[in-house]
Design a protein around this motif. Structure first.
Motif, short mmCIF file in Angstrom:
data_model
loop_
_atom_site.label_atom_id
_atom_site.label_comp_id
_atom_site.label_asym_id
_atom_site.label_seq_id
_atom_site.Cartn_x
_atom_site.Cartn_y
_atom_site.Cartn_z
N TYR C 28 0.83 -1.19 0.00
CA TYR C 28 0.00 0.00 0.00
C TYR C 28 0.87 1.25 0.00
CZ TYR C 28 -3.63 3.32 1.31
OH TYR C 28 -4.49 4.39 1.33
N GLN C 29 1.94 1.23 0.78
CA GLN C 29 2.79 2.42 0.84
C GLN C 29 3.52 2.63 -0.48
OE1 GLN C 29 5.09 2.80 4.39
NE2 GLN C 29 3.40 2.12 5.67
N GLY C 30 3.88 1.54 -1.13
CA GLY C 30 4.47 1.64 -2.46
C GLY C 30 3.47 2.26 -3.43
N TRP C 31 2.23 1.78 -3.35
CA TRP C 31 1.18 2.29 -4.22
C TRP C 31 0.97 3.77 -3.99
CZ3 TRP C 31 -1.65 2.56 -8.27
CH2 TRP C 31 -2.90 3.15 -8.25
N LEU C 32 0.99 4.20 -2.73
CA LEU C 32 0.78 5.61 -2.43
C LEU C 32 1.86 6.48 -3.07
CD1 LEU C 32 -0.40 5.88 1.28
CD2 LEU C 32 -1.71 6.16 -0.82
N SER C 33 3.12 6.02 -2.99
CA SER C 33 4.15 6.88 -3.57
C SER C 33 4.10 6.81 -5.09
CB SER C 33 5.54 6.53 -3.04
OG SER C 33 5.88 5.23 -3.40
N PHE C 34 3.64 5.66 -5.64
CA PHE C 34 3.48 5.56 -7.09
C PHE C 34 2.37 6.50 -7.56
CE2 PHE C 34 1.58 3.67 -10.87
CZ PHE C 34 2.70 3.52 -11.67
N ARG C 35 1.29 6.55 -6.74
CA ARG C 35 0.14 7.35 -7.12
C ARG C 35 0.49 8.83 -7.16
NH1 ARG C 35 -5.05 6.83 -3.44
NH2 ARG C 35 -3.83 8.41 -2.38
N SER C 220 13.55 -5.80 -8.64
CA SER C 220 12.95 -4.48 -8.78
C SER C 220 13.64 -3.67 -9.88
CB SER C 220 12.99 -3.74 -7.46
OG SER C 220 14.27 -3.83 -6.91
N SER C 221 14.97 -3.72 -9.93
CA SER C 221 15.62 -2.93 -10.97
C SER C 221 15.38 -3.55 -12.34
CB SER C 221 17.10 -2.75 -10.70
OG SER C 221 17.72 -4.00 -10.56
N LEU C 222 15.20 -4.87 -12.38
CA LEU C 222 14.89 -5.50 -13.67
C LEU C 222 13.51 -5.10 -14.15
CD1 LEU C 222 16.33 -9.11 -13.71
CD2 LEU C 222 17.20 -7.03 -14.71
N ILE C 223 12.54 -5.07 -13.22
CA ILE C 223 11.18 -4.68 -13.62
C ILE C 223 11.22 -3.29 -14.24
CG2 ILE C 223 8.91 -4.02 -12.74
CD1 ILE C 223 9.08 -6.27 -10.77
N VAL C 224 11.94 -2.40 -13.59
CA VAL C 224 12.05 -1.04 -14.11
C VAL C 224 12.64 -1.07 -15.51
CG1 VAL C 224 13.21 1.15 -13.80
CG2 VAL C 224 12.25 -0.02 -11.84
N ARG C 225 13.72 -1.82 -15.66
CA ARG C 225 14.39 -1.90 -16.94
C ARG C 225 13.47 -2.51 -18.01
NH1 ARG C 225 19.75 -1.49 -19.43
NH2 ARG C 225 19.01 -1.83 -21.53
N GLY C 290 7.58 2.91 -16.37
CA GLY C 290 8.91 2.51 -15.93
C GLY C 290 9.54 3.56 -15.04
N ASP C 291 9.41 4.84 -15.46
CA ASP C 291 9.96 5.92 -14.65
C ASP C 291 9.34 5.94 -13.26
OD1 ASP C 291 11.92 7.03 -16.05
OD2 ASP C 291 10.79 8.75 -16.81
N GLY C 292 8.02 5.78 -13.21
CA GLY C 292 7.33 5.79 -11.92
C GLY C 292 7.75 4.62 -11.06
N LEU C 293 7.85 3.44 -11.68
CA LEU C 293 8.23 2.25 -10.92
C LEU C 293 9.64 2.38 -10.37
CD1 LEU C 293 6.84 -0.75 -12.97
CD2 LEU C 293 6.15 0.02 -10.72
N ARG C 294 10.50 3.06 -11.13
CA ARG C 294 11.87 3.22 -10.65
C ARG C 294 11.87 3.98 -9.32
NH1 ARG C 294 15.92 4.84 -14.82
NH2 ARG C 294 14.41 6.44 -15.28
N ASP C 295 11.01 5.01 -9.25
CA ASP C 295 10.96 5.78 -8.00
C ASP C 295 10.50 4.91 -6.83
OD1 ASP C 295 11.76 7.85 -9.48
OD2 ASP C 295 9.78 8.80 -9.66
N VAL C 296 9.56 3.99 -7.11
CA VAL C 296 9.00 3.20 -6.02
C VAL C 296 9.91 2.02 -5.67
CG1 VAL C 296 7.03 1.83 -5.28
CG2 VAL C 296 6.68 3.83 -6.71
N LEU C 297 10.42 1.35 -6.70
CA LEU C 297 11.06 0.05 -6.48
C LEU C 297 12.56 0.11 -6.26
CD1 LEU C 297 9.29 -2.20 -9.10
CD2 LEU C 297 8.98 -2.19 -6.65
#
Lengths: 284, 257, 304
Positions: C28-35, C220-225, C290-297
């Motif tokens: 949930y906290q990850g989702w909040l910062s993604f949002r 996590s870094s692979l997902i971003v990539r 991808g940019d957003g996920l990088r910030d979260v993950l």
């Protein structure tokens, strides 16, 4: 004679859980003296040092009634004007020289650049000045060091080079943020005595930020003790061991001592009232 | 000062290090981190290793744990010599607490996972009950069980690291500067915890520190190291009276008072 | 309202009470910062829309994507019943785009599964085991890296035969080396950390350390990539389609549609432009995500 007058300084960080106050209403003055700021991690001591130079990055917010450097309010200056203050009038030495020196430039290049940034000087003049400064921080064989890269230096050497770099523009105030905590004890003393000598010779003001009570008691003239963003106590450094505030007392007592063995160390019990009480003013 | 737990029998060697040398790299790149170090720690004793950074004090601990590939000499635990490759049974007897609690816990594993996995690897089956017991032992309590490292303070993290080291019920704990990354008030709490655990579980400590007063508080005997060599082994009493014989020890002592 | 408030408090707690609670709270906290990242949310919305379109294609498409109507060929935009016009065989472009989203999604999903997983496997094993294994695995990786992606894919497709499955396979074969490189680099830093030493001291074997301790940090870094590479993968698939080596006519693959429309680009620009716009939008969406996920993950940032 007051060099720096800080009144009601706040540093706030807005976050998802509400606003976090890192520094809460801190006031103090600095003359031509060695002022120590002690506290544990998270007490806001480093934030105070950075806030004076307006080095807090957004989303952090700095507010203050005034931060005046010899009558010049730093809070009213533009970012551009602040750049002339940083390094030129107030310098800062950080904890670890490894992260403050540029790894791909020789030490000579960096010191010369630091000098020429603030002084219109020819290369040869800057070089001579840099050599002189390295000698002042007791570096043997300064010519060789000028050609060396930061990774070739030991921690103690690196920190002395940092001090040389910070002092070469001849600032009025030096802020030293844990300048010796990355160093071995024997090197610590040496670095401290260099800072001490330079500061006294040049009649500078020094703000010495540290977590080490004994070190500050030995080294400074006046000490501010910070707890959760506030100053809880102000005292003369030589009277630190007679400090009154239970927090200061607790910190002093929790240190193991070679000369006074005990089975159990005293543990600090934190009173929530300490962080509620208003900040003690250290303005003279 | 902490006395070792009373023992009717004669002192038994718990850890013996004889002529240990550790080096990194080979040929011209070879760096000798430790040279010919020898010391002995009896059951229930607490032994300190002091010296400045780069003196090889932490390397000795890592060599004992089998974390450095190149070493020579002899190490024996509980009078049994240690093989070049450590058996699983070795890790049931000797455990280690690392210096930086911010680096020694997996950032994506909760306290429960950290302790649960350790217990599982050592073949325990009543994991749930033991995790709760371990957390109680280190003064954390059940409410910390499902937290992640980033939700813990430095002191709390170090308590978790200590709980992990205690999980297999070891007899020897190697402590690599366990409090140097912590505030002084937290340091006092952790040192007190270690003192209590030692009496409760009858542990033997080998503690590395750059802080003479911490070693003076925790240990009965200490070795002073310089440039990879042990220059002096002395009783803490001698240290307190400032009667160190080697000039380097005197220098260290002078710098820390 | 009270219920939502208590749920929020439950999810944002600092003292989770069970394994599930701790997991949900972290999510949930990850989702909040993604949002909080508007551009990433835009990307996520576009991709959700793409998935929904692919699922509901028969309901959404106004026409049969394969139905030819030579009398109505090359109709302009907004003509009767054909919002995006028709192509050279009179097929409705909008319907073809809608059905084509299925193919795009299929390619993306398969490549996203095959390439990063094989890369992760090769990279972490090479990084953790080191020595000869590392040398051999990494030299193989270098060989694959040395060829331009499309050229290598072309060679594979030429050997395996044209078709969408072979295109996916070819793209995956060319896409894994960068992932192996990233995974190896990450493994090298993770391998020497104290928490890996600590678990080694509990007697854990290499297999357990790689899968349970190193993978979670690399993933996590692979997902971003992967999300950032998705655009490239879609374009590679479209490129193969354009060259006639990917999806075969009459399949409404976007790249193949551009290839068909190319012949009429001067007089009937929309035939090639519409599928081009679709590729552009989806690629952009993946980039934003991808940019957003990088910030979260990305653990390097989230640890601060």
């Amino acid at each position: 004679m007051t060099l720096l007058d800080v009144e009601n300084l706040w540093v706030k960080f807005p976050s998802r859980q509400g606003v976090f106050d890192a520094v809460r209403g801190v006031s103090f003055t600095l003359g031509r003296e060695r002022l120590g700021i002690v506290g544990e991690s998270g007490s806001g001591k480093s934030m105070t040092g950075r806030a004076i130079l307006r080095l807090i990055r957004p989303p952090g917010i700095v507010t203050a009634d005034q931060i005046s450097l010899e009558g010049d309010d730093l809070m009213l200056k533009s970012e551009r004007q602040m750049r002339d203050v940083r390094g030129q009038r107030i310098s800062m030495v950080m904890q670890d020289p490894k992260f403050s020196l540029n790894p791909v430039m020789t030490i000579g290049q960096q010191i010369i650049e630091a000098y020429r940034l603030h002084n219109k000087a020819r290369k040869s003049e800057a070089y001579a000045k840099s050599l002189e400064m390295l000698e002042a921080v007791s570096i043997r064989d300064p010519e060789r060091v000028m050609r060396a890269y930061p990774h070739e230096m030991s921690g103690g050497m690196g920190q002395r080079i940092m001090i040389a770099m910070m002092l070469i523009p001849n600032p009025e105030i030096l802020i030293a943020d844990e300048p010796t905590s990355a160093l071995d004890v024997s090197v610590q003393r040496q670095v401290l005595s260099i800072i001490d000598k330079l500061v006294t010779d040049r009649g500078m003001g020094l703000i010495f930020i540290s977590h080490d009570l004994n070190l500050v008691a030995d080294f400074c003239d006046r000490v501010l003790i910070m707890y959760s963003g506030r100053i809880v106590e102000v005292c003369d450094a030589d009277k630190l061991h007679d400090a009154q505030h239970p927090y200061t007392r607790g910190l002093l007592n929790s240190l193991p001592r070679l000369d006074a063995p005990c089975d159990k160390l005293q543990v600090l019990s934190r009173d929530p009232a300490w962080s509620e009480a208003p900040s003690v003013s250290a303005r003279l | 000062m902490v006395r070792s737990p009373k023992c009717e029998c004669a002192p038994v060697s718990m850890l013996n290090v004889d002529n240990l040398s550790v080096w990194f790299g080979n040929g011209r790149d070879r760096v000798d981190a430790v040279r010919n170090a020898s010391f002995n720690v009896n059951r229930g004793a607490s032994f300190g290793l002091v010296g400045e950074s780069g003196s090889g004090k932490s390397t000795i601990l890592r060599a004992v744990m089998g974390l450095t590939p190149n070493w020579s000499g002899a190490i024996s635990v509980d009078t049994k010599p240690v093989d070049k490759t450590r058996q699983k049974s070795f890790y049931k007897v000797v455990q280690m607490v690392f210096q930086d609690p911010y680096a020694s816990l997996h950032p994506r594993h909760s306290v429960d996972q950290v302790l649960g996995e350790t217990l599982y690897l050592h073949g325990f089956r009543d994991i749930d009950a033991r995790v709760v017991k371990l957390l109680d032992d280190v003064g954390l309590g059940g409410k910390f069980r499902f937290r992640y490292p980033h939700q813990l303070s430095g002191g709390q993290r170090q308590r978790v690291a200590i709980a992990r080291a205690l999980a297999p019920k070891p007899s020897i704990l190697l402590l690599d500067e366990p409090t140097s990354a912590l505030d002084v008030s937290v340091q006092a709490e952790i040192l007190n915890l270690l003192t209590d655990l030692r009496t409760e579980h009858g542990l033997t400590y080998i503690m590395v520190s750059h802080d003479l007063s911490v070693v003076g508080h925790m240990c009965e005997q200490l070795a002073v190291m310089k440039d990879g060599e042990i220059v002096e082994i002395m009783e803490v009493e001698t240290l307190r009276k400032a009667q160190a014989s080697h000039p380097y020890s005197q220098e260290l002592l002078a710098a820390s008072i | 309202m009270v219920d939502i408030q208590t749920w929020r408090a439950w999810l944002l707690t600092d003292t989770p009470t069970s394994r599930r609670h701790a997991k949900l709270s972290t999510l949930y906290q990850g989702w909040l910062s993604f949002r909080g990242n508007t551009m990433a949310m835009v990307g996520l919305w576009i991709l959700t829309l793409l998935v929904l379109t692919a699922f509901a294609a028969p309901l959404l498409a106004p026409h049969d994507p394969f139905a030819q109507d030579l009398a109505n060929r090359l109709q302009p935009l907004w003509s009767d019943g054909h919002a995006f016009g028709t192509d050279s065989l009179g097929r409705d472009i909008l319907s073809r785009l809608i059905y084509g989203s299925r193919i795009t999604l299929y390619i993306v999903a398969l490549v996203a599964l095959i390439a990063p997983i094989s890369g992760l496997l090769v990279g972490t094993v090479a990084g953790y085991v080191g020595g000869w294994t590392d040398q051999v695995l990494m030299r193989i990786t270098d060989i694959f890296l040395a060829f331009p992606r499309l050229v290598l894919a072309l060679a594979f497709v030429a050997a395996l035969g044209a078709g969408i499955e072979n295109a996916v396979l070819a793209i995956s074969l060319t896409a894994w080396p960068p992932y192996a490189r990233i995974a190896r680099a990450e493994t090298l830093t993770i391998r020497s950390s104290d928490y890996i030493s600590a678990i080694q001291l509990q007697g854990a074997g290499a297999m357990r350390i790689i899968t349970k301790h190193i993978w979670p940090l690399c993933i996590s870094s692979l997902i971003v990539r992967v999300t950032l590479d998705m655009a490239g993968i879609i374009l590679a698939a479209a490129g193969l389609g354009f060259l006639g080596l990917g999806a075969q006519p009459p399949s409404p693959e976007w790249g193949a549609m551009i290839s068909e429309g190319r012949r009429f680009i001067l007089d009937h620009w929309w035939v090639a432009t519409m599928p081009g716009m679709a590729i552009f939008t989806v690629s952009l969406a993946f980039n934003l995500l991808g940019d957003g996920l990088r910030d979260v993950l990305d653990p390097k940032d989230s640890e601060k």
